[in-house]
Design an enzyme around this catalytic site. Structure first.
Site, short mmCIF file in Angstrom:
data_model
loop_
_atom_site.label_atom_id
_atom_site.label_comp_id
_atom_site.label_asym_id
_atom_site.label_seq_id
_atom_site.Cartn_x
_atom_site.Cartn_y
_atom_site.Cartn_z
N ARG A 196 0.84 -1.19 0.00
CA ARG A 196 0.00 0.00 0.00
C ARG A 196 0.86 1.23 0.00
O ARG A 196 1.72 1.38 0.87
CB ARG A 196 -0.84 0.01 1.28
CG ARG A 196 -2.25 -0.26 1.05
CD ARG A 196 -3.14 -0.12 2.23
NE ARG A 196 -2.62 0.33 3.50
CZ ARG A 196 -3.39 0.66 4.52
NH1 ARG A 196 -4.69 0.62 4.39
NH2 ARG A 196 -2.87 1.03 5.65
N THR B 85 -1.25 7.51 -0.67
CA THR B 85 -2.54 7.37 -1.37
C THR B 85 -3.38 6.21 -0.83
O THR B 85 -4.57 6.14 -1.09
CB THR B 85 -2.30 7.11 -2.86
OG1 THR B 85 -1.65 5.83 -3.00
CG2 THR B 85 -1.41 8.19 -3.49
N ASP C 41 0.47 -3.11 12.15
CA ASP C 41 0.94 -3.51 10.82
C ASP C 41 1.27 -5.01 10.83
O ASP C 41 2.25 -5.44 11.44
CB ASP C 41 2.18 -2.69 10.44
CG ASP C 41 2.56 -2.90 8.99
OD1 ASP C 41 2.64 -1.91 8.25
OD2 ASP C 41 2.77 -4.08 8.59
N ASP D 205 4.83 -6.07 9.40
CA ASP D 205 5.93 -5.71 10.30
C ASP D 205 5.94 -6.60 11.54
O ASP D 205 7.01 -7.03 12.00
CB ASP D 205 5.82 -4.24 10.72
CG ASP D 205 6.28 -3.29 9.61
OD1 ASP D 205 7.01 -3.75 8.71
OD2 ASP D 205 5.91 -2.11 9.66
C1 PRP Z 1 -1.19 -4.75 4.38
C2 PRP Z 1 -2.06 -5.99 4.49
C3 PRP Z 1 -2.87 -5.94 3.22
C4 PRP Z 1 -3.07 -4.46 3.04
C5 PRP Z 1 -4.46 -4.11 3.48
O1 PRP Z 1 -0.13 -4.95 3.54
O2 PRP Z 1 -1.31 -7.17 4.61
O3 PRP Z 1 -2.24 -6.51 2.10
O4 PRP Z 1 -2.11 -3.80 3.88
O5 PRP Z 1 -4.74 -2.79 3.22
P1 PRP Z 1 -5.86 -2.35 2.18
O6 PRP Z 1 -7.06 -3.21 2.43
O7 PRP Z 1 -6.09 -0.91 2.54
O8 PRP Z 1 -5.30 -2.50 0.80
P2 PRP Z 1 0.98 -3.81 3.30
O9 PRP Z 1 0.54 -2.89 2.22
O10 PRP Z 1 1.29 -3.17 4.63
O11 PRP Z 1 2.20 -4.61 2.74
P3 PRP Z 1 3.14 -5.69 3.47
O12 PRP Z 1 2.28 -6.91 3.74
O13 PRP Z 1 4.19 -5.94 2.47
O14 PRP Z 1 3.67 -5.09 4.74
N1 URA Z 2 -2.41 -3.15 6.91
C1 URA Z 2 -2.07 -3.61 8.13
O1 URA Z 2 -1.11 -4.37 8.27
N2 URA Z 2 -2.79 -3.21 9.20
C2 URA Z 2 -3.84 -2.38 9.08
O2 URA Z 2 -4.48 -2.05 10.10
C3 URA Z 2 -4.18 -1.90 7.79
C4 URA Z 2 -3.46 -2.32 6.72
#
Ligand code: PRP
Ligand code: URA
Length: 209
Positions: free
Chosen positions: A104, A108, A200, A203
């Site tokens: 994400r 944005t 997160d 993380d």
């Molecule tokens: C997180 C999560 C989803 C997304 C959800 O991933 O694992 O994939 O955010 O958010 P959304 O519904 O608003 O799209 P992130 O973008 O943090 O990536 P990562 O798993 O690589 O940390």
């Molecule tokens: N992605 C995450 O990992 N946590 C949230 O709460 C939203 C998006």
């Protein structure tokens, strides 16, 4: 219209409570994500087709039922969806695994895609998309778009925690996709994080914060 199936089994609820706790460290967090995913997979696969089979027991012939050989695939959304793979594969070890890489954009909140590798016969498979968090829904919609572009028509989505906003976004874009969640939380905050959520997920799984 998408069905939203909330898997609020006591074991799932208990483990989710520990998962949310900010004091839960990376090792236990990873174990819990995997365990909850396995418990959820039990419900997600409840309607798999079966066929009859005769089995000779040591004393008689039993009329039994076995899975009818329906082809399955699981597709974790990178990174955090990876934490759910082992738990689900414990129950359906013959499934093929695809990967979709999305992150994400923090400004944005739109998904940015960087990887897609799906089983070559994805159009013949029932696909289970895995991601612990459904926040705005942008990532899930983009992942499902990609899977459908490759010809697949049978998709279900599994999330540990969902925001109402994310459920609506997925249901509007993909009304044929059922959504399985352990809990629907209250809302998103101004940074697009699920409240109360668990922070997160990526993380916390990989210790990158
Ligand atoms: C997180 C999560 C989803 C997304 C959800 O991933 O694992 O994939 O955010 O958010 P959304 O519904 O608003 O799209 P992130 O973008 O943090 O990536 P990562 O798993 O690589 O940390
Ligand atoms: N992605 C995450 O990992 N946590 C949230 O709460 C939203 C998006």
């Amino acid at each position: 219209m998408s069905r939203v199936i909330v898997i609020d089994h006591p074991l799932v609820m208990h483990k989710l409570s520990i998962l949310r706790d900010k004091k839960t460290g990376t090792k236990v967090f990873r174990e819990l994500v995997s365990e909850i995913a396995m418990l959820m997979a039990y419900e997600v696969t409840r309607d798999l087709p079966m066929e009859e089979r005769l089995v000779e027991t040591p004393v008689a012939v039993a009329k039994t039922k076995v899975l009818s050989g329906k082809k399955l695939g699981i597709v974790p959304i990178l990174r955090a969806g990876l934490g759910m793979v082992d738990g689900v594969m414990n129950l359906i070890p013959a499934a093929k695994i695809g990967h979709i890489g999305l992150y994400r954009d923090p400004e944005t909140l739109k998904p940015v895609d960087y990887y897609c590798k799906l089983p070559p016969d994805v159009e013949e498979r029932d696909i289970i998309v895995l991601d612990p968090m459904l926040a705005t829904g942008g990532s899930a919609v983009a992942a499902i778009d990609a899977i459908k572009r490759n010809g697949c028509r049978s998709i279900r989505l599994v999330n540990l925690i969902a925001a109402p906003e994310g459920i609506k976004t997925v249901a509007d874009a993909h009304p044929d996709v059922d959504i399985y969640v352990a809990c629907v939380d209250d809302e998103l905050n101004e940074h697009g994080y699920i409240m109360p959520g668990l922070g997160d997920a990526g993380d916390r799984l990989f210790g990158t914060k």
